[in-house]
Write a protein that holds these residues in place. Structure first.
Motif, mmCIF file in Angstrom:
data_model
loop_
_atom_site.group_PDB
_atom_site.id
_atom_site.type_symbol
_atom_site.label_atom_id
_atom_site.label_comp_id
_atom_site.label_asym_id
_atom_site.label_seq_id
_atom_site.Cartn_x
_atom_site.Cartn_y
_atom_site.Cartn_z
ATOM 1 N N GLU A 182 0.833 -1.205 0.000
ATOM 2 C CA GLU A 182 0.000 0.000 0.000
ATOM 3 C C GLU A 182 0.870 1.259 0.000
ATOM 4 O O GLU A 182 0.587 2.225 -0.719
ATOM 5 C CB GLU A 182 -0.934 0.013 1.209
ATOM 6 C CG GLU A 182 -1.854 1.225 1.224
ATOM 7 C CD GLU A 182 -2.800 1.250 2.414
ATOM 8 O OE1 GLU A 182 -3.501 2.262 2.566
ATOM 9 O OE2 GLU A 182 -2.828 0.269 3.189
ATOM 10 N N THR A 186 1.220 4.510 -2.725
ATOM 11 C CA THR A 186 0.739 5.793 -2.217
ATOM 12 C C THR A 186 1.426 6.940 -2.948
ATOM 13 O O THR A 186 2.649 6.945 -3.109
ATOM 14 C CB THR A 186 1.010 5.916 -0.702
ATOM 15 O OG1 THR A 186 0.304 4.872 -0.019
ATOM 16 C CG2 THR A 186 0.542 7.266 -0.173
ATOM 17 N N ASP A 202 -1.030 9.374 7.836
ATOM 18 C CA ASP A 202 -2.364 9.864 7.491
ATOM 19 C C ASP A 202 -2.718 9.610 6.030
ATOM 20 O O ASP A 202 -3.813 9.958 5.585
ATOM 21 C CB ASP A 202 -2.468 11.369 7.780
ATOM 22 C CG ASP A 202 -2.344 11.668 9.264
ATOM 23 O OD1 ASP A 202 -2.718 10.795 10.064
ATOM 24 O OD2 ASP A 202 -1.859 12.761 9.607
ATOM 25 N N GLN A 203 -1.801 9.009 5.280
ATOM 26 C CA GLN A 203 -2.020 8.856 3.839
ATOM 27 C C GLN A 203 -2.367 7.423 3.439
ATOM 28 O O GLN A 203 -2.517 7.140 2.260
ATOM 29 C CB GLN A 203 -0.763 9.316 3.081
ATOM 30 C CG GLN A 203 -0.393 10.764 3.382
ATOM 31 C CD GLN A 203 0.806 11.217 2.574
ATOM 32 O OE1 GLN A 203 0.881 10.985 1.383
ATOM 33 N NE2 GLN A 203 1.757 11.861 3.238
ATOM 34 N N ILE A 204 -2.480 6.541 4.410
ATOM 35 C CA ILE A 204 -2.800 5.149 4.092
ATOM 36 C C ILE A 204 -4.053 4.709 4.843
ATOM 37 O O ILE A 204 -4.408 5.270 5.876
ATOM 38 C CB ILE A 204 -1.625 4.210 4.419
ATOM 39 C CG1 ILE A 204 -1.255 4.315 5.907
ATOM 40 C CG2 ILE A 204 -0.422 4.534 3.543
ATOM 41 C CD1 ILE A 204 -0.178 3.345 6.306
ATOM 42 N N LYS A 205 -4.704 3.679 4.320
ATOM 43 C CA LYS A 205 -5.958 3.208 4.902
ATOM 44 C C LYS A 205 -5.757 2.124 5.952
ATOM 45 O O LYS A 205 -6.577 1.965 6.858
ATOM 46 C CB LYS A 205 -6.862 2.675 3.789
ATOM 47 C CG LYS A 205 -7.288 3.744 2.785
ATOM 48 C CD LYS A 205 -8.154 3.151 1.695
ATOM 49 C CE LYS A 205 -8.584 4.219 0.694
ATOM 50 N NZ LYS A 205 -9.417 3.654 -0.398
ATOM 51 N N THR A 206 -4.681 1.365 5.842
ATOM 52 C CA THR A 206 -4.446 0.262 6.771
ATOM 53 C C THR A 206 -4.265 0.777 8.199
ATOM 54 O O THR A 206 -3.560 1.767 8.426
ATOM 55 C CB THR A 206 -3.180 -0.517 6.359
ATOM 56 O OG1 THR A 206 -3.364 -1.020 5.044
ATOM 57 C CG2 THR A 206 -2.897 -1.668 7.314
ATOM 58 N N ASP A 207 -4.895 0.105 9.139
ATOM 59 C CA ASP A 207 -4.722 0.446 10.556
ATOM 60 C C ASP A 207 -3.413 -0.189 11.026
ATOM 61 O O ASP A 207 -3.390 -1.264 11.616
ATOM 62 C CB ASP A 207 -5.901 -0.072 11.378
ATOM 63 C CG ASP A 207 -5.808 0.339 12.849
ATOM 64 O OD1 ASP A 207 -4.852 1.065 13.205
ATOM 65 O OD2 ASP A 207 -6.663 -0.098 13.639
ATOM 66 N N TYR A 208 -2.309 0.501 10.761
ATOM 67 C CA TYR A 208 -0.991 -0.069 11.056
ATOM 68 C C TYR A 208 -0.734 -0.196 12.556
ATOM 69 O O TYR A 208 0.132 -0.966 12.979
ATOM 70 C CB TYR A 208 0.109 0.777 10.401
ATOM 71 C CG TYR A 208 0.110 2.233 10.796
ATOM 72 C CD1 TYR A 208 0.800 2.677 11.906
ATOM 73 C CD2 TYR A 208 -0.591 3.177 10.031
ATOM 74 C CE1 TYR A 208 0.800 4.009 12.263
ATOM 75 C CE2 TYR A 208 -0.586 4.512 10.385
ATOM 76 C CZ TYR A 208 0.106 4.929 11.492
ATOM 77 O OH TYR A 208 0.114 6.253 11.851
#
Length: 273
Positions: A182, A186, A202-208
């Motif tokens: 991901e 990006t 803040d630029q990715i969807k995965t809950d890292y």
């Protein structure tokens, strides 16, 4: 015995005594395991390492494990895992340099851990009611019990032995690989002035944070390289690198990156100070 034979024997013993040099791993093992040898560590120490700690400074029944992390022509790094009788302990890192012979120049470990250890102990003692009260406070430190317990596990992982942190990664490798994919897809500003060390959280969807990662950024090491920070205090951090080309992996040194361990497929565990 002839004078010639006596001279030959003396020269042989002299040669043996003066030829005794140690490779980095062997030297560190002797310094920390051989109490008699450790009395002479001034011969094998330089710069800030003054010969202590050594084998004579360790508690009885201490268990030690050693691993060569890196060796070049003039520098080397040895991981020393120090364990008590319960299997608890710390990882430390001996940094060596070579002049006429190998010498230890510094010992390093993750610094400023006292605050985290105290916080962990306090959090572990809290009752469910106390946790509820803490969550209800307006400072926003914890938004839910899940958030509280995730933070607790994050602190534990930050303080864990290296092999435990690597086990954490291996059990979740597939999720880490998905996160990396991901990140690689990006879009972000790649101008040279802003490309390095961009906060990507803040630029990715995965809950890292479910992976017990506190923050993600681009790396100063290379393009398409990323840093996944688990935790730490100020500049004393623990995390993972993703660096696809091994030649881009930074060098370890006592003043910044004190440890790097390869996990595989471009992934590395690292610590800084």
């Amino acid at each position: 015995m002839s004078r010639f034979l006596a001279t030959l024997i003396l020269l042989t013993f002299y040669g043996i005594g003066n030829a005794q040099e140690f490779e980095p791993l062997e030297l560190v093992q002797k310094v920390f395991k051989d109490k008699k040898f450790a009395r002479k560590t001034n011969r094998y120490s330089t710069r800030e390492y003054k010969g202590h700690p050594n084998a004579n400074d360790l508690p009885t029944n201490t268990k030690l494990k050693f691993q060569l992390l890196d060796k070049s022509e003039n520098t080397a790094v040895i991981n020393i895992t120090i364990l008590d009788t319960l299997g608890k302990g710390i990882d430390t890192y001996a940094h060596l340099e070579k002049g006429k012979k190998w010498k230890i120049n510094a010992l390093r470990a993750l610094a400023m851990t006292g605050f985290m250890e105290q916080a962990m102990l306090e959090m572990e003692k809290m009752t469910e009611e106390q946790i509820d009260t803490l969550i209800q406070k307006d400072d926003g430190t914890f938004k839910s019990k899940e958030d509280f317990y995730r933070k607790l596990e994050n602190i534990k992982l930050t303080l864990a032995l290296d092999h435990t942190i690597i086990e954490h990664f291996e059990k979740r490798r597939e999720k880490f690989e998905e996160l990396r994919n991901e990140l690689q897809n990006t879009e972000f500003n790649k101008e040279e002035q802003s490309y390095r060390k961009i906060n990507l959280g803040d630029q990715i969807k995965t809950d890292y944070k479910r992976l017990l990662i506190n923050s993600i950024s681009t790396s100063i090491s290379c393009e398409n390289c990323f840093e996944f920070i688990i935790g730490g205090m100020i500049d004393n951090t623990v995390g993972f690198f993703y660096i696809p080309n091994k030649q881009d992996v930074p060098k370890m040194n006592p003043s910044r990156i004190i440890m790097i361990k390869e996990i595989g497929n471009g992934w590395y565990l690292f610590k800084t100070t």
